[in-house]
Design a protein around this motif. Structure first.
Motif, PDB file in Angstrom:
ATOM      1  N   LYS A 101       7.527 -34.651  32.133  1.00 50.72           N
ATOM      2  CA  LYS A 101       7.873 -35.565  31.050  1.00 50.72           C
ATOM      3  C   LYS A 101       8.383 -34.806  29.823  1.00 50.72           C
ATOM      4  O   LYS A 101       9.148 -35.345  29.034  1.00 50.72           O
ATOM      5  CB  LYS A 101       6.665 -36.431  30.695  1.00 50.72           C
ATOM      6  CG  LYS A 101       6.328 -37.443  31.810  1.00 50.72           C
ATOM      7  CD  LYS A 101       5.162 -38.333  31.442  1.00 50.72           C
ATOM      8  CE  LYS A 101       4.854 -39.313  32.577  1.00 50.72           C
ATOM      9  NZ  LYS A 101       3.695 -40.168  32.290  1.00 50.72           N
ATOM     10  N   VAL A 102       7.982 -33.550  29.716  1.00 56.14           N
ATOM     11  CA  VAL A 102       8.515 -32.711  28.640  1.00 56.14           C
ATOM     12  C   VAL A 102      10.016 -32.502  28.854  1.00 56.14           C
ATOM     13  O   VAL A 102      10.818 -32.594  27.913  1.00 56.14           O
ATOM     14  CB  VAL A 102       7.787 -31.343  28.592  1.00 56.14           C
ATOM     15  CG1 VAL A 102       8.464 -30.406  27.597  1.00 56.14           C
ATOM     16  CG2 VAL A 102       6.319 -31.541  28.230  1.00 56.14           C
ATOM     17  N   SER A 123      16.871 -54.556  44.372  1.00 60.62           N
ATOM     18  CA  SER A 123      15.421 -54.539  44.189  1.00 60.62           C
ATOM     19  C   SER A 123      15.065 -55.018  42.778  1.00 60.62           C
ATOM     20  O   SER A 123      15.602 -54.513  41.795  1.00 60.62           O
ATOM     21  CB  SER A 123      14.890 -53.113  44.400  1.00 60.62           C
ATOM     22  OG  SER A 123      13.532 -53.050  44.054  1.00 60.62           O
ATOM     23  N   GLN A 124      14.144 -55.956  42.705  1.00 62.14           N
ATOM     24  CA  GLN A 124      13.761 -56.527  41.411  1.00 62.14           C
ATOM     25  C   GLN A 124      12.684 -55.676  40.725  1.00 62.14           C
ATOM     26  O   GLN A 124      11.687 -56.183  40.208  1.00 62.14           O
ATOM     27  CB  GLN A 124      13.278 -57.962  41.607  1.00 62.14           C
ATOM     28  CG  GLN A 124      14.343 -58.883  42.180  1.00 62.14           C
ATOM     29  CD  GLN A 124      15.589 -58.952  41.292  1.00 62.14           C
ATOM     30  OE1 GLN A 124      15.512 -59.347  40.143  1.00 62.14           O
ATOM     31  NE2 GLN A 124      16.739 -58.569  41.848  1.00 62.14           N
ATOM     32  N   THR A 125      12.902 -54.367  40.748  1.00 64.20           N
ATOM     33  CA  THR A 125      11.935 -53.442  40.142  1.00 64.20           C
ATOM     34  C   THR A 125      12.540 -52.689  38.966  1.00 64.20           C
ATOM     35  O   THR A 125      11.906 -51.782  38.428  1.00 64.20           O
ATOM     36  CB  THR A 125      11.452 -52.419  41.192  1.00 64.20           C
ATOM     37  OG1 THR A 125      12.587 -51.801  41.806  1.00 64.20           O
ATOM     38  CG2 THR A 125      10.615 -53.098  42.264  1.00 64.20           C
ATOM     39  N   TYR A 126      13.760 -53.045  38.566  1.00 64.57           N
ATOM     40  CA  TYR A 126      14.445 -52.320  37.492  1.00 64.57           C
ATOM     41  C   TYR A 126      14.015 -52.845  36.112  1.00 64.57           C
ATOM     42  O   TYR A 126      13.438 -53.925  35.986  1.00 64.57           O
ATOM     43  CB  TYR A 126      15.964 -52.436  37.639  1.00 64.57           C
ATOM     44  CG  TYR A 126      16.503 -53.854  37.625  1.00 64.57           C
ATOM     45  CD1 TYR A 126      16.623 -54.570  36.437  1.00 64.57           C
ATOM     46  CD2 TYR A 126      16.933 -54.477  38.806  1.00 64.57           C
ATOM     47  CE1 TYR A 126      17.134 -55.860  36.419  1.00 64.57           C
ATOM     48  CE2 TYR A 126      17.442 -55.763  38.797  1.00 64.57           C
ATOM     49  CZ  TYR A 126      17.545 -56.452  37.604  1.00 64.57           C
ATOM     50  OH  TYR A 126      18.043 -57.730  37.581  1.00 64.57           O
ATOM     51  N   LYS A 127      14.339 -52.062  35.090  1.00 58.96           N
ATOM     52  CA  LYS A 127      14.052 -52.494  33.729  1.00 58.96           C
ATOM     53  C   LYS A 127      14.966 -51.771  32.744  1.00 58.96           C
ATOM     54  O   LYS A 127      15.220 -50.573  32.876  1.00 58.96           O
ATOM     55  CB  LYS A 127      12.595 -52.202  33.359  1.00 58.96           C
ATOM     56  CG  LYS A 127      12.225 -52.721  31.968  1.00 58.96           C
ATOM     57  CD  LYS A 127      10.812 -52.369  31.574  1.00 58.96           C
ATOM     58  CE  LYS A 127      10.507 -52.884  30.171  1.00 58.96           C
ATOM     59  NZ  LYS A 127       9.151 -52.491  29.703  1.00 58.96           N
ATOM     60  N   ASP A 174       6.614 -45.547  29.834  1.00 63.89           N
ATOM     61  CA  ASP A 174       5.768 -46.684  30.225  1.00 63.89           C
ATOM     62  C   ASP A 174       6.134 -47.173  31.624  1.00 63.89           C
ATOM     63  O   ASP A 174       5.264 -47.498  32.439  1.00 63.89           O
ATOM     64  CB  ASP A 174       5.918 -47.829  29.217  1.00 63.89           C
ATOM     65  CG  ASP A 174       5.305 -47.504  27.855  1.00 63.89           C
ATOM     66  OD1 ASP A 174       4.474 -46.580  27.797  1.00 63.89           O
ATOM     67  OD2 ASP A 174       5.691 -48.160  26.860  1.00 63.89           O
ATOM     68  N   PHE A 175       7.441 -47.223  31.904  1.00 64.07           N
ATOM     69  CA  PHE A 175       7.927 -47.676  33.217  1.00 64.07           C
ATOM     70  C   PHE A 175       7.468 -46.700  34.302  1.00 64.07           C
ATOM     71  O   PHE A 175       7.006 -47.115  35.374  1.00 64.07           O
ATOM     72  CB  PHE A 175       9.459 -47.756  33.183  1.00 64.07           C
ATOM     73  CG  PHE A 175      10.078 -48.302  34.442  1.00 64.07           C
ATOM     74  CD1 PHE A 175      10.190 -49.666  34.653  1.00 64.07           C
ATOM     75  CD2 PHE A 175      10.560 -47.439  35.427  1.00 64.07           C
ATOM     76  CE1 PHE A 175      10.769 -50.168  35.815  1.00 64.07           C
ATOM     77  CE2 PHE A 175      11.147 -47.928  36.587  1.00 64.07           C
ATOM     78  CZ  PHE A 175      11.241 -49.300  36.768  1.00 64.07           C
ATOM     79  N   ILE A 176       7.584 -45.398  34.018  1.00 66.41           N
ATOM     80  CA  ILE A 176       7.155 -44.365  34.969  1.00 66.41           C
ATOM     81  C   ILE A 176       5.663 -44.508  35.279  1.00 66.41           C
ATOM     82  O   ILE A 176       5.244 -44.471  36.444  1.00 66.41           O
ATOM     83  CB  ILE A 176       7.459 -42.962  34.399  1.00 66.41           C
ATOM     84  CG1 ILE A 176       8.968 -42.709  34.414  1.00 66.41           C
ATOM     85  CG2 ILE A 176       6.725 -41.885  35.188  1.00 66.41           C
ATOM     86  CD1 ILE A 176       9.389 -41.466  33.662  1.00 66.41           C
TER      87      ILE A 176
END
Length: 671
Positions: free
Chosen positions: A90-91, A253-257, A267-269
């Motif tokens: 994440k860095v 796929s309905q998993t996107y944002k 937050d998504f990760i």
């Protein structure tokens, strides 16, 4: 039934079947029973057999398969399918965000996040709303045409929904084998006494390359689409492209944002780190993209990947097992790689029996000993590696690993250059794996592209003493090849034709195929275009080489050493005499004027008097340079009909001159 009535009935059945297929696979709604659907499909197939000229490529009957593809045609991608840079940190994601911010001059931007599905990348080509071609990613510039197999995947539309679609576009996505289907296949194989498939990803890849599309249809592959591609599409963001794919009836796929900033990306990760395991498809991370297409163009690309996207990979799964022994493999460059042979263990959906140990330093760092209980991970959930030892379970009588001193293949004493961790076998002209590896490297698609030859054939040629280097390939005779095990007249002719065809392969590919250490495909292209021919390159000294953009000291020294070797010079002379290309074939542009001398131009939209490639050629004929994206370095934007609004906005913002087609023609005095 007469032909007119049959045509009407076929249309009626096709429309209904397309509708029911979409409702079932995209909306999970069963409006009719499976039996009723199958009866309608059988009726359609019988009518098409009776009136074969009424059968179309987008007929629902294509879902059943039945076409046999013996050889998959190689297709060049109109738009390269580049790989993404990736990170596990994440860095480093924060660093990526910083580079984006700097590259966009601190203007506002937003991200679009999608799950990274573990399957096979595919590009689907649509003309006038109908699927005309399906192509695998391949090496990013070329892939295999697997259209017949793609048509059997029920979530891939054979024709798009609605009417407002471009004349041509590509939909890109990931073909995968759902876990449920994978388990069903393995259960059936187990009952039949067949070897089990290793994992869903490999199974999907193998299925897409099957010759019989009817078998592919039975495997129940699926496909998620994640990119709407083409020239001058009427969209300004990736999100708009995704929404358009959904309207066209594609399986997204309905998993996107969409995320406003990097914190929302985090937050998504976090949300999907555990939740992804509830899906019916394997995933290994998150893809993060800049949403605005104009900003994507502004950030541009490196040689291998876009600067506006990155993949975040989740931490690999781990398992514990026993290190049974250490063996050693010799690669084509002579590098000796130690390999851990393990007690088989299930890890991330596959049975792991071996893991790379990289080099002697890694063995020492881990303090590995045969018989140890070791922790194994999959880096990126693909390549197994040992990450540690459970010392509490170590046998008190275990011995430290004594790293080999001689080559396990030819017995030569190994060498280890100062500052390097890897041991090498120096006997590159007499060590079997190095010789065979160099030939395998040479025949690959990115090099000489001799697709009629594979690893087995190279092994046979070597064992018979017919080939000891790549130049020997061009001395092979019909009788020598025909006598090889498994070869008949046609296979012999195909091999010799493939070798002959390689004489037309461009210089830059052949240069890569020579296997000069540290000279990859991109470096070979830069060296070829800079020095123009092999003679100039051979004469270049260290200082001249490092003057070439992106050529560092290590590469330069390797090239100098290669051309110092008289055996290499002799090899190249033999290849020259065989007819190989050792000079860049530059197409000379006919100069018609200098009206655009020193200017950089972008062309966008549809033109009345020119095709897109034609107007680019005209620009070159008048001294101009064609570039693909708007930036502060662009002088002129030539705007045709239906030009995307984002290009105009960007040009206006940067003060780039915008001219019409007629103004362009006037500028070059072509009226």
């Amino acid at each position: 039934m007469d032909k007119k009535s049959a045509e009407e009935k076929i249309k009626e059945l096709s429309d209904k079947l397309h509708y029911y297929n979409y409702k079932y696979y995209q909306e999970s709604v069963s409006e009719i029973s499976d039996y009723e659907f199958d009866m309608m499909l059988n009726e359609l197939i019988k009518l098409e057999e009776q009136f074969p000229d009424l059968k179309t490529d987008d007929s629902p009957s294509q879902r059943v398969g039945g076409d046999i593809t013996k050889n998959f045609e190689t297709v060049e991608h109109k738009i390269p399918m580049l790989s993404l840079g990736n990170t596990y940190s994440k860095v480093e994601l924060d660093d990526f965000d910083g580079r984006v911010k700097k590259g966009l001059g601190h203007e506002e931007y937003e991200y679009f996040c999608e799950l990274k599905f573990d399957g096979v990348a595919i590009s689907l080509h649509y003309e006038n709303g109908k699927l005309v071609r399906g192509v695998t990613r391949g090496d990013g510039s070329k892939g295999d045409d697997i259209t017949n197999n793609a048509r059997t995947i029920r979530t891939i539309p054979l024709k798009v929904r609605g009417e407002k679609y471009p004349e041509y576009f590509e939909a890109r996505g990931e073909v995968f084998l759902p876990r449920e289907s994978f388990n069903e296949i393995n259960k059936e194989r187990e009952e039949n006494g067949e070897a089990l498939l290793a994992n869903p990803r490999n199974a999907a890849s193998g299925t897409l390359k099957m010759q019989d599309s009817a078998v592919v249809a039975k495997r129940k592959l699926d496909c998620y689409l994640y990119s709407y591609a083409g020239e001058d599409l009427p969209i300004e963001s990736h999100e708009e492209g995704i929404k358009q794919l959904e309207k066209f009836g594609f399986n997204v796929s309905q998993t996107y944002k969409k995320c406003k900033n990097i914190n929302e990306v985090f937050d998504f990760i976090n949300k999907w780190e555990e939740k992804r395991h509830t899906l019916n498809v394997d995933t290994d991370g998150i893809v993060i993209k800049i949403n605005s297409i104009a900003q994507q163009e502004e950030l541009g690309f490196t040689a291998k990947s876009p600067r506006w996207a990155i993949a975040y990979k989740y931490k690999a799964e781990s398992a514990t097992t026993i290190l049974k022994e250490i063996s050693y493999q010799v690669g084509r460059t002579g590098a000796v790689t130690p390999v851990a042979n393990l007690e088989p263990v299930l890890l991330a959906g596959t049975t792991v029996k071996r893991a790379s140990l990289h080099n002697a330093n890694e063995i020492a760092r881990l303090d590995l000993r045969v018989g140890d209980t070791v922790h194994v991970e999959k880096g990126g959930e693909i390549i197994p590696k040992i990450t540690g030892v459970d010392l509490s379970k170590r046998d008190l009588g275990s011995q430290e690993v004594d790293y080999i001193r001689t080559c396990p293949e030819c017995g030569s004493e190994l060498v280890r250059a100062e500052g390097e961790a890897v041991h090498y076998c120096p006997n590159k002209k007499g060590c079997p794996p190095q010789i065979k590896g160099s030939i395998e490297h040479y025949i690959q698609r990115k090099a000489a592209d001799i697709d009629s030859m594979g690893e087995r054939t190279i092994h046979l040629l070597y064992e018979k003493g017919l080939v000891r280097n790549i130049a020997d390939l061009y001395d092979l005779t019909y009788d020598q090849v025909f006598e090889l095990e498994g070869f008949k007249d046609l296979s012999t002719q195909n091999l010799l034709k493939g070798i002959e065809a390689s004489k037309n392969i461009p210089f830059e590919n052949i240069l890569f195929g020579l296997g000069i250490r540290f000279v990859g495909k991109t470096v070979a292209e830069k060296l070829a275009y800079h020095f123009k021919n092999i003679n100039n390159l051979a004469k270049a000294n260290f200082e001249e080489l490092i003057e070439v953009p992106e050529i560092g000291e290590r590469i330069a020294q390797s090239v100098v050493e290669y051309f110092k070797d008289t055996d290499n010079i002799e090899l190249i002379e033999r290849l020259k005499n065989a007819g190989l290309q050792f000079e860049v074939q530059e197409v000379e542009v006919e100069q018609k004027g200098s009206a655009l001398e020193g200017k950089s131009l972008v062309v966008s939209g549809v033109f009345e008097h020119y095709g897109r490639d034609e107007i680019k050629e005209v620009i070159k004929q008048y001294g101009g340079k064609v570039v693909s994206a708007i930036s502060g370095k662009v002088d002129i934007l030539v705007a045709g009909e239906n030009m995307g609004p984002s290009k105009k906005q960007k040009a206006d913002k940067l003060g780039v001159q915008i001219i019409s087609e007629e103004e362009f023609r006037s500028l070059i005095k072509e009226n």
